[in-house]
Scaffold this motif. Sequence first.
Motif, short mmCIF file in Angstrom:
data_model
loop_
_atom_site.label_atom_id
_atom_site.label_comp_id
_atom_site.label_asym_id
_atom_site.label_seq_id
_atom_site.Cartn_x
_atom_site.Cartn_y
_atom_site.Cartn_z
N GLY A 67 0.80 -1.22 0.00
CA GLY A 67 0.00 0.00 0.00
C GLY A 67 0.83 1.26 0.00
N TYR A 68 0.14 2.40 0.01
CA TYR A 68 0.78 3.73 0.09
C TYR A 68 1.77 3.97 -1.04
CZ TYR A 68 -1.15 3.04 4.74
OH TYR A 68 -2.00 2.76 5.78
N GLY A 69 1.48 3.45 -2.22
CA GLY A 69 2.35 3.65 -3.36
C GLY A 69 3.50 2.67 -3.46
N CYS A 70 3.54 1.67 -2.57
CA CYS A 70 4.62 0.68 -2.56
C CYS A 70 4.20 -0.54 -3.37
CB CYS A 70 4.95 0.27 -1.13
SG CYS A 70 5.45 1.66 -0.08
N ALA A 71 5.19 -1.23 -3.94
CA ALA A 71 4.91 -2.31 -4.88
C ALA A 71 4.40 -3.58 -4.22
CB ALA A 71 6.16 -2.62 -5.70
N GLY A 72 4.80 -3.84 -2.97
CA GLY A 72 4.34 -5.03 -2.27
C GLY A 72 4.92 -6.33 -2.79
N VAL A 73 6.18 -6.31 -3.24
CA VAL A 73 6.80 -7.54 -3.74
C VAL A 73 7.23 -8.41 -2.57
CG1 VAL A 73 7.61 -6.30 -5.77
CG2 VAL A 73 9.18 -6.65 -3.86
N GLY A 74 7.55 -9.68 -2.85
CA GLY A 74 7.96 -10.60 -1.81
C GLY A 74 9.37 -10.37 -1.32
N PRO A 75 9.73 -10.95 -0.18
CA PRO A 75 11.05 -10.75 0.41
C PRO A 75 12.20 -11.13 -0.51
CG PRO A 75 9.58 -11.73 2.02
CD PRO A 75 8.85 -11.75 0.71
N THR A 76 12.08 -12.25 -1.22
CA THR A 76 13.18 -12.67 -2.09
C THR A 76 13.37 -11.70 -3.24
OG1 THR A 76 12.80 -14.99 -1.50
CG2 THR A 76 14.07 -14.55 -3.50
N ALA A 77 12.29 -11.21 -3.81
CA ALA A 77 12.40 -10.22 -4.88
C ALA A 77 13.07 -8.95 -4.37
CB ALA A 77 11.02 -9.91 -5.45
N TYR A 78 12.70 -8.53 -3.17
CA TYR A 78 13.37 -7.37 -2.55
C TYR A 78 14.86 -7.64 -2.39
CZ TYR A 78 15.06 -4.50 1.33
OH TYR A 78 15.81 -3.68 2.13
N GLY A 79 15.20 -8.84 -1.93
CA GLY A 79 16.60 -9.18 -1.77
C GLY A 79 17.35 -9.18 -3.08
N LEU A 80 16.72 -9.65 -4.14
CA LEU A 80 17.37 -9.67 -5.46
C LEU A 80 17.66 -8.25 -5.95
CD1 LEU A 80 15.22 -12.48 -7.11
CD2 LEU A 80 17.59 -12.69 -6.30
N ALA A 81 16.74 -7.32 -5.67
CA ALA A 81 17.00 -5.92 -6.03
C ALA A 81 18.18 -5.38 -5.23
CB ALA A 81 15.76 -5.08 -5.79
N SER A 82 18.28 -5.78 -3.96
CA SER A 82 19.41 -5.36 -3.14
C SER A 82 20.73 -5.83 -3.73
CB SER A 82 19.26 -5.93 -1.72
OG SER A 82 18.08 -5.48 -1.09
N ILE A 83 20.74 -7.05 -4.27
CA ILE A 83 21.94 -7.58 -4.91
C ILE A 83 22.38 -6.68 -6.06
CG2 ILE A 83 22.82 -9.45 -6.38
CD1 ILE A 83 21.16 -11.40 -4.73
N GLU A 84 21.43 -6.30 -6.91
CA GLU A 84 21.79 -5.53 -8.10
C GLU A 84 22.31 -4.14 -7.75
OE1 GLU A 84 22.08 -7.03 -10.85
OE2 GLU A 84 21.18 -8.85 -9.99
N LEU A 85 21.77 -3.54 -6.70
CA LEU A 85 22.26 -2.22 -6.29
C LEU A 85 23.63 -2.33 -5.65
CD1 LEU A 85 18.94 -0.74 -4.91
CD2 LEU A 85 20.07 -0.18 -7.06
N GLU A 86 23.84 -3.36 -4.83
CA GLU A 86 25.15 -3.49 -4.17
C GLU A 86 26.22 -3.99 -5.13
OE1 GLU A 86 27.00 -4.42 0.17
OE2 GLU A 86 24.86 -4.52 -0.20
N ALA A 87 25.82 -4.62 -6.23
CA ALA A 87 26.79 -4.98 -7.26
C ALA A 87 27.43 -3.72 -7.85
CB ALA A 87 26.14 -5.80 -8.36
N ILE A 88 26.71 -2.60 -7.79
CA ILE A 88 27.28 -1.33 -8.22
C ILE A 88 28.07 -0.70 -7.07
CG2 ILE A 88 26.79 0.93 -9.22
CD1 ILE A 88 26.03 -1.50 -10.97
N ASP A 89 27.45 -0.61 -5.89
CA ASP A 89 28.16 -0.04 -4.74
C ASP A 89 27.32 -0.23 -3.48
OD1 ASP A 89 30.61 2.03 -4.26
OD2 ASP A 89 28.99 2.46 -2.86
N SER A 90 27.97 -0.58 -2.39
CA SER A 90 27.27 -0.77 -1.12
C SER A 90 26.59 0.51 -0.65
CB SER A 90 28.25 -1.26 -0.04
OG SER A 90 28.83 -2.50 -0.39
#
Length: 387
Positions: A67-90
């Motif tokens: 809700g509130y404009g948020c996508a509401g994806v599952g925890p693993t999908a959120y974690g996968l996005a974290s991987i892609e951002l940290e692959a660029i820089d922590s």
Amino acid sequence: MNAPHDLLDVDHLLSDEERAIRDTARRFAQDQLAPHVAEWAETGELPAREIAKQMGGAGLLGMHLEGYGCAGVGPTAYGLASIELEAIDSGLRSLFSVQGSLAMYSIHAYGSEEQKQQWLPGMAAGDYVGAFGLTEPDHGSNPNGMRTRAKRDGDDWVVNGAKMWITNGSVADVVVVWAQTDDGIRGFVVPTDTPGFSGRAIKHKMSMRASVTSELTFEDMRLPGSALLPGAEGLRGPLGALNEARFGIVFGTTGAARSCLETAIDYATTRTQFDKPIGAFQLTQGKLADMSVAHGTALLLSVHLGRLKEAGILKPAQVSAGKLNNTRVALEIARTARTILGANGISGEYSVMRHANNLESVLTYEGTAEIHQLTIGRELTGLSAFA
């Protein structure tokens, strides 16, 4: 043949939707962030507000919230996005994590409906930047010892104190501030234009240079009663938010590890010494093999913890196990990759030393390695080693 960074074919464990979200985050990170990150790290200047707006436009901020404009994806999908951002820089993953899993999560989980409506849609869009004020100059691993204090004054609260090492703090529009009260630790939603609030960027960092890190001070900062987070009492509030962010770190660190592994493989197959690629030497292949296996097992652990979280049975000690293991693994991979690159390993032309420097911080923040060891030890023995 699997991609060099996925020897164990962890990709096979993901759903089509998770892979699609991962690929979207990867395209965003590669197109919008990767071309600029070396310069941001070199200068120590990050256009955090502009990046937050870009992340919001990509649907990344608070993506695991409902809700509130948020996508509401599952925890693993959120974690996968974290991987892609940290692959660029922590540091870039930290901006994403602090916004979504600390500031937004705190308001979403503990806030009033009025607070949620006021802040969460704008934070999800990247119009508002958030921060999380818990760590203090003299109290990091022991948040119960915090000295920031909020006192009742009629219907208002008056806050005095300081916070240290606060990501996004000096560029934020809103900070979730934790303070001691007569009724224990409570959280407050603080607009940064509140009189008595000040933020100062911390300079001369050797790590997390592509990140805004700040010191915050509160001098007779007066807040209305409506600023109090009604659903958070005691340490349960900040620790719950930290557990959300630590979960993202479990995944994210494997992104930094992957970047170092890919760089090392590419370098080893193109760099020639003694008339052949250095990747043809047994010692180099041994390093690459160990790095690949360590990265793969860390990624498997991340996905497993993601599935436990989706099932609603993930324990804090399991998150501690993930952060302890994966930060150690990522740091060792970065250090080993540096040896494969030799002198080039310290060059800003490559990402390896930047990742290694960042991971020294990731090893420490949101629970030092030692704190996570003791959390696991308490789970194993039933005995607390904390004072």
